[in-house]
Structures are given as structure tokens and as C-alpha cells.
Design a protein around this motif. Structure first.
Motif, mmCIF file in Angstrom:
data_model
loop_
_atom_site.group_PDB
_atom_site.id
_atom_site.type_symbol
_atom_site.label_atom_id
_atom_site.label_comp_id
_atom_site.label_asym_id
_atom_site.label_seq_id
_atom_site.Cartn_x
_atom_site.Cartn_y
_atom_site.Cartn_z
ATOM 1 N N SER A 43 0.817 -1.221 0.000
ATOM 2 C CA SER A 43 0.000 0.000 0.000
ATOM 3 C C SER A 43 0.846 1.263 0.000
ATOM 4 N N PHE A 44 1.963 1.258 0.734
ATOM 5 C CA PHE A 44 2.773 2.476 0.810
ATOM 6 C C PHE A 44 3.415 2.806 -0.537
ATOM 7 N N HIS A 45 3.670 1.776 -1.366
ATOM 8 C CA HIS A 45 4.184 2.045 -2.711
ATOM 9 C C HIS A 45 3.155 2.840 -3.513
ATOM 10 N N ILE A 46 1.894 2.421 -3.441
ATOM 11 C CA ILE A 46 0.819 3.084 -4.179
ATOM 12 C C ILE A 46 0.618 4.510 -3.673
ATOM 13 N N LEU A 47 0.634 4.681 -2.357
ATOM 14 C CA LEU A 47 0.477 6.013 -1.759
ATOM 15 C C LEU A 47 1.602 6.942 -2.187
ATOM 16 N N THR A 48 2.818 6.443 -2.092
ATOM 17 C CA THR A 48 3.983 7.264 -2.444
ATOM 18 C C THR A 48 3.974 7.623 -3.923
ATOM 19 N N LEU A 49 3.594 6.671 -4.749
ATOM 20 C CA LEU A 49 3.473 6.913 -6.190
ATOM 21 C C LEU A 49 2.453 8.003 -6.466
ATOM 22 N N ALA A 50 1.315 7.937 -5.789
ATOM 23 C CA ALA A 50 0.241 8.922 -5.993
ATOM 24 C C ALA A 50 0.710 10.328 -5.638
ATOM 25 N N ARG A 51 1.397 10.455 -4.520
ATOM 26 C CA ARG A 51 1.866 11.777 -4.099
ATOM 27 C C ARG A 51 2.915 12.323 -5.057
ATOM 28 N N PHE A 52 3.777 11.436 -5.551
ATOM 29 C CA PHE A 52 4.778 11.874 -6.531
ATOM 30 C C PHE A 52 4.091 12.381 -7.795
ATOM 31 N N MET A 53 3.105 11.628 -8.284
ATOM 32 C CA MET A 53 2.467 12.001 -9.546
ATOM 33 C C MET A 53 1.627 13.259 -9.415
ATOM 34 N N SER A 54 1.035 13.494 -8.261
ATOM 35 C CA SER A 54 0.284 14.743 -8.082
ATOM 36 C C SER A 54 1.229 15.938 -8.144
ATOM 37 N N LYS A 55 2.431 15.792 -7.559
ATOM 38 C CA LYS A 55 3.433 16.867 -7.632
ATOM 39 C C LYS A 55 3.975 17.006 -9.052
ATOM 40 N N LEU A 56 4.208 15.877 -9.703
ATOM 41 C CA LEU A 56 4.694 15.892 -11.082
ATOM 42 C C LEU A 56 3.720 16.625 -11.989
ATOM 43 N N HIS A 57 2.459 16.271 -11.912
ATOM 44 C CA HIS A 57 1.449 16.890 -12.779
ATOM 45 C C HIS A 57 1.212 18.351 -12.417
ATOM 46 N N HIS A 122 10.596 6.709 0.304
ATOM 47 C CA HIS A 122 10.823 7.823 -0.610
ATOM 48 C C HIS A 122 10.993 7.273 -2.027
ATOM 49 N N ILE A 123 10.298 7.879 -2.971
ATOM 50 C CA ILE A 123 10.322 7.401 -4.349
ATOM 51 C C ILE A 123 11.154 8.308 -5.240
ATOM 52 N N GLY A 124 11.854 7.704 -6.169
ATOM 53 C CA GLY A 124 12.522 8.427 -7.240
ATOM 54 C C GLY A 124 12.047 7.852 -8.565
ATOM 55 N N VAL A 125 11.948 8.671 -9.574
ATOM 56 C CA VAL A 125 11.474 8.224 -10.890
ATOM 57 C C VAL A 125 12.513 8.567 -11.942
ATOM 58 N N ILE A 126 12.812 7.606 -12.803
ATOM 59 C CA ILE A 126 13.826 7.775 -13.844
ATOM 60 C C ILE A 126 13.187 7.594 -15.221
ATOM 61 N N ILE A 159 -6.970 4.018 -2.905
ATOM 62 C CA ILE A 159 -5.816 4.533 -2.172
ATOM 63 C C ILE A 159 -5.077 5.558 -3.024
ATOM 64 N N PHE A 160 -4.851 5.200 -4.284
ATOM 65 C CA PHE A 160 -4.125 6.100 -5.178
ATOM 66 C C PHE A 160 -4.884 7.410 -5.359
ATOM 67 N N LEU A 161 -6.148 7.328 -5.749
ATOM 68 C CA LEU A 161 -6.911 8.531 -6.074
ATOM 69 C C LEU A 161 -7.151 9.422 -4.863
ATOM 70 N N ASN A 162 -7.360 8.828 -3.701
ATOM 71 C CA ASN A 162 -7.540 9.638 -2.494
ATOM 72 C C ASN A 162 -6.307 10.487 -2.210
ATOM 73 N N ALA A 163 -5.125 9.888 -2.402
ATOM 74 C CA ALA A 163 -3.882 10.631 -2.175
ATOM 75 C C ALA A 163 -3.610 11.609 -3.314
ATOM 76 N N TYR A 164 -3.825 11.159 -4.544
ATOM 77 C CA TYR A 164 -3.534 11.996 -5.713
ATOM 78 C C TYR A 164 -4.428 13.231 -5.757
ATOM 79 N N ASN A 165 -5.714 13.049 -5.543
ATOM 80 C CA ASN A 165 -6.675 14.141 -5.701
ATOM 81 C C ASN A 165 -6.571 15.224 -4.633
ATOM 82 N N GLN A 166 -5.856 14.956 -3.556
ATOM 83 C CA GLN A 166 -5.701 15.964 -2.507
ATOM 84 C C GLN A 166 -4.942 17.191 -3.003
#
Length: 206
Positions: A43-57, A122-126, A159-166
Motif C-alpha cells: 500500500s505504501f508504494h501506491i500512496l507514495t506513487l500517488a503523491r509523486f504524480m500529483s506533484k509531477l502533474h 521515498h520514491i525516485g522516478v527515472i 488509495i491512489f486517487l484519495n492521495a492523488y486528488n488531494q
């Protein structure tokens, strides 16, 4: 915007992405991110991914695009090849030539597990080399598929959308994501057949 400038912009904004150190004759040297690629998704992978992508977008919303010709060209060429060599798969994938790609802004477009590095939580994306014009919802759909989330896994999607949409630049519904996941899985199945002649992975995606 060049990939190098994009990465610098994202890094300054606090996103863990590599920076280009040197470029010569179309060869690039990047900084190394600390951590490991994820294997068993939790679950924490999905949460962390969502927060990264919201910042990315939130960053790339200021980098508008006007062309989706790359995807359209890829689909046309890949369908032609698949029709000639794997006709049964072509019949399942033919509908992709009628799919329209609404463009939002610049997206990564390829956030699979292999393109992420986790250092604890903590996630990093390449691998931003294929970043192009696209929709945020398609970017999310690709990432969820890349993290082994299935369309019927409403728990992970929620889980993803709840974190992303914030903090996202635009809120995205579950219905939209499920539709995009179905399209994205077919699109990448087509790419697997065309690029790697890999019908096993294509069947898995379908």
C-alpha cells in the motif's frame, strides 16, 4: 521544453529525479538515485506513487502540449504489423485506432516499476526519455498497471486517487481511471507485440 530542463525543474520543485551531468553525441550521463526497484507492491508504494504524480502533474500543468501524433503513429504502425503477423491479436486491438487521446500537458507516460527507485518510503522516478504530450489520467493508468494494479482492485485504485486528488491540478474519477487502464493495457499489449514480438506479455496485459 528539453528533457534536461524538465528534470531540473522537477528537481528544484522537490521531486526525486536524476539530473543530467553531461551529454555528448546523444549519450547522456545522469546522477544516480539511491534505493532499489520495488518487487512486492504494498500500500505504501501506491500512496507514495500517488503523491509523486500529483506533484509531477502540478509542475507539468504549466508545460502545455498540442500534439499526440507520436501515439497515433505508434498505433497505426503497430496495428499494421499485428494484422500481418498476429491476426487474432489484431482483432482484439483494432479498436485502438479509434481511440482519441485528449491532451492535457506533458506526462511521463512510462512509470512502470522498473522506472522507479524506492529508498525506504521515498520514491525516485527515472527514464523521462519517452515523456510526451498526454492526459494525466492516461499517465496514472499506465503507472497503476505498471505497479500490478488490476481494474477490479478498487482498494488500490481508491488509495491512489484519495492521495492523488488531494493536491492534483485536476481531480480524476475512479470511472475515468478504470476506462483509461483498459485502454492503456491494450495499448501496451500492442507495443509488446510490435516491439518485442512478445505475445505472452501481451496476453498477460489483456
Amino acid at each position: 521544453i528539453s528533457k534536461e530542463k524538465l528534470l531540473q525543474q522537477l528537481y528544484i520543485a522537490g521531486l526525486n529525479v536524476p539530473l543530467c551531468l553531461e551529454e555528448k553525441n546523444n549519450w547522456y550521463l545522469y546522477t544516480k538515485l539511491e534505493g532499489e526497484q520495488p518487487t512486492h507492491i504494498k500500500s505504501f508504494h501506491i500512496l507514495t506513487l500517488a503523491r509523486f504524480m500529483s506533484k509531477l502533474h502540478s509542475q507539468t500543468k504549466n508545460t502545455p502540449c498540442t500534439s499526440n501524433s507520436m501515439i497515433e503513429t505508434q498505433v497505426t504502425e503497430a496495428l499494421k504489423y499485428t494484422k500481418a503477423n498476429y491476426y487474432a491479436y489484431y482483432k482484439k486491438l483494432e479498436f485502438l485506432k479509434y481511440v482519441t487521446h485528449v491532451e492535457d500537458y506533458l506526462i511521463h507516460g512510462d512509470i512502470f516499476k522498473d522506472n522507479t527507485i524506492f529508498n525506504n518510503k521515498h520514491i525516485g522516478v527515472i527514464d523521462f526519455i519517452d515523456s510526451s504530450c498526454g492526459s494525466f489520467s492516461f499517465d496514472i493508468a499506465v503507472a497503476l498497471i505498471g505497479f500490478d494494479v488490476k481494474v477490479y482492485n478498487t482498494y488500490a485504485i481508491n488509495i491512489f486517487l484519495n492521495a492523488y486528488n488531494q493536491h492534483a491540478p485536476k481531480k480524476i474519477s475512479k470511472r475515468t481511471i478504470i476506462q483509461k487502464m483498459k485502454t492503456a493495457s491494450h495499448f501496451y499489449a500492442l507495443k509488446r507485440i510490435h516491439t518485442y514480438k512478445n505475445t505472452f506479455r501481451a496476453k498477460e496485459l489483456l
